[in-house]
Design a protein around this motif. Structure first.
Motif, PDB file in Angstrom:
ATOM      1  N   LEU A   1      -2.123   7.242  -6.969  1.00 41.72           N
ATOM      2  CA  LEU A   1      -2.307   8.171  -5.854  1.00 41.72           C
ATOM      3  C   LEU A   1      -2.826   9.498  -6.373  1.00 41.72           C
ATOM      4  O   LEU A   1      -2.365   9.998  -7.392  1.00 41.72           O
ATOM      5  CB  LEU A   1      -0.988   8.396  -5.116  1.00 41.72           C
ATOM      6  N   GLU A   2      -3.772  10.046  -5.652  1.00 39.00           N
ATOM      7  CA  GLU A   2      -4.334  11.330  -6.074  1.00 39.00           C
ATOM      8  C   GLU A   2      -3.789  12.444  -5.215  1.00 39.00           C
ATOM      9  O   GLU A   2      -3.494  12.292  -4.082  1.00 39.00           O
ATOM     10  CB  GLU A   2      -5.856  11.286  -5.925  1.00 39.00           C
TER      11      GLU A   2
ATOM     12  N   ARG B   1       6.614  -0.705   7.574  1.00 39.79           N
ATOM     13  CA  ARG B   1       6.146   0.646   7.247  1.00 39.79           C
ATOM     14  C   ARG B   1       7.349   1.500   6.891  1.00 39.79           C
ATOM     15  O   ARG B   1       8.344   1.502   7.617  1.00 39.79           O
ATOM     16  CB  ARG B   1       5.436   1.253   8.454  1.00 39.79           C
ATOM     17  N   GLN B   2       7.239   2.216   5.785  1.00 38.75           N
ATOM     18  CA  GLN B   2       8.311   3.122   5.388  1.00 38.75           C
ATOM     19  C   GLN B   2       7.735   4.517   5.212  1.00 38.75           C
ATOM     20  O   GLN B   2       6.865   4.732   4.368  1.00 38.75           O
ATOM     21  CB  GLN B   2       8.985   2.659   4.109  1.00 38.75           C
TER      22      GLN B   2
ATOM     23  N   PRO C   1       5.859  10.551   1.820  1.00 36.03           N
ATOM     24  CA  PRO C   1       5.339   9.335   1.208  1.00 36.03           C
ATOM     25  C   PRO C   1       5.414   8.180   2.200  1.00 36.03           C
ATOM     26  O   PRO C   1       6.358   8.079   2.991  1.00 36.03           O
ATOM     27  CB  PRO C   1       6.268   9.105   0.022  1.00 36.03           C
ATOM     28  N   VAL C   2       4.401   7.318   2.165  1.00 32.52           N
ATOM     29  CA  VAL C   2       4.336   6.153   3.041  1.00 32.52           C
ATOM     30  C   VAL C   2       4.138   4.920   2.183  1.00 32.52           C
ATOM     31  O   VAL C   2       3.337   4.941   1.232  1.00 32.52           O
ATOM     32  CB  VAL C   2       3.141   6.250   4.015  1.00 32.52           C
ATOM     33  N   GLN C   3       4.856   3.871   2.527  1.00 32.13           N
ATOM     34  CA  GLN C   3       4.637   2.572   1.912  1.00 32.13           C
ATOM     35  C   GLN C   3       4.486   1.557   3.036  1.00 32.13           C
ATOM     36  O   GLN C   3       5.258   1.574   3.993  1.00 32.13           O
ATOM     37  CB  GLN C   3       5.803   2.182   1.018  1.00 32.13           C
ATOM     38  N   VAL C   4       3.495   0.693   2.910  1.00 34.65           N
ATOM     39  CA  VAL C   4       3.293  -0.371   3.876  1.00 34.65           C
ATOM     40  C   VAL C   4       3.269  -1.687   3.102  1.00 34.65           C
ATOM     41  O   VAL C   4       2.519  -1.825   2.133  1.00 34.65           O
ATOM     42  CB  VAL C   4       1.970  -0.194   4.657  1.00 34.65           C
TER      43      VAL C   4
ATOM     44  N   PHE D   1       0.856  -1.178   0.000  1.00 34.44           N
ATOM     45  CA  PHE D   1       0.000   0.000   0.000  1.00 34.44           C
ATOM     46  C   PHE D   1       0.891   1.226   0.000  1.00 34.44           C
ATOM     47  O   PHE D   1       2.023   1.184   0.485  1.00 34.44           O
ATOM     48  CB  PHE D   1      -0.901   0.009   1.240  1.00 34.44           C
ATOM     49  N   ALA D   2       0.370   2.326  -0.541  1.00 31.89           N
ATOM     50  CA  ALA D   2       1.135   3.573  -0.574  1.00 31.89           C
ATOM     51  C   ALA D   2       0.202   4.729  -0.264  1.00 31.89           C
ATOM     52  O   ALA D   2      -1.008   4.642  -0.458  1.00 31.89           O
ATOM     53  CB  ALA D   2       1.775   3.760  -1.948  1.00 31.89           C
TER      54      ALA D   2
END
Length: 169
Positions: free
Chosen positions: A168-169, A66-67, A50-53, A19-20
């Motif tokens: 992503l919006e 989680r990043q 920005p997040v990435q899971v 997920f982002a």
């Protein structure tokens, strides 16, 4: 009550899911909360990062990585023996969390904890103000952790996530 599709989707993992999104991160300013945040590897303060899971199914639960921008931290989550709860491990720490669902919002207050298998007294546990909800047709999170005794902010991160195959919006 049934959970919204966006929340169910994030929690349905059969192998590996990514997920982002974008998050805002606040960090506490006092010494002890800053030390706790560093110990657990929580991300630094940021207005919009920005997040990435990445969630990976394991034999007894899931690995959550989680990043937040360049800062990465991980935990392992599994169902608790009692229904309506789960357990999350951060290294030598294990926490049990209640799942309270009302009006499509999931709240996750911290119930109890252990360090190296030794039960922690309630007064030593952080306070967790954690919610998952849907806004703008996206999965949203709001995680706030406060220090034991003082209630000072350790970390708060809030934002949204979408499956990484969506734009992503």
């Amino acid at each position: 009550m049934e959970l919204p599709r966006e929340i169910r989707d994030l929690h349905e993992v059969s192998d590996v899911r990514r997920f982002a999104g974008i998050a805002r991160v606040e960090r506490g300013r006092q010494f002890i909360p800053r030390l706790i945040a560093s110990l657990f590897g929580f991300p630094p303060a940021a207005d919009a990062c920005p997040v990435q899971v990445t969630k990976t199914r394991e034999a007894n639960g899931e690995l959550w990585e989680r990043q937040f921008d360049l800062k990465r931290f991980r935990s392992r989550c599994a169902a608790a023996p009692e229904a309506g709860r789960f357990r999350e491990r951060f290294g030598a720490f294990l926490f049990e969390v209640d799942l309270d669902v009302r009006n499509g919002v999931v709240s996750m207050p911290l119930r109890r904890g252990w360090f190296l298998g030794i039960p922690l007294p309630r007064w030593t546990l952080p306070e967790s103000e954690t919610r998952e909800f849907v806004a703008n047709k996206r999965f949203n999170f709001d995680v706030a952790l406060r220090a034991p005794l003082s209630g000072a902010l350790i970390v708060r991160y809030q934002g949204y996530l979408v499956p990484d195959d969506q734009v992503l919006e």
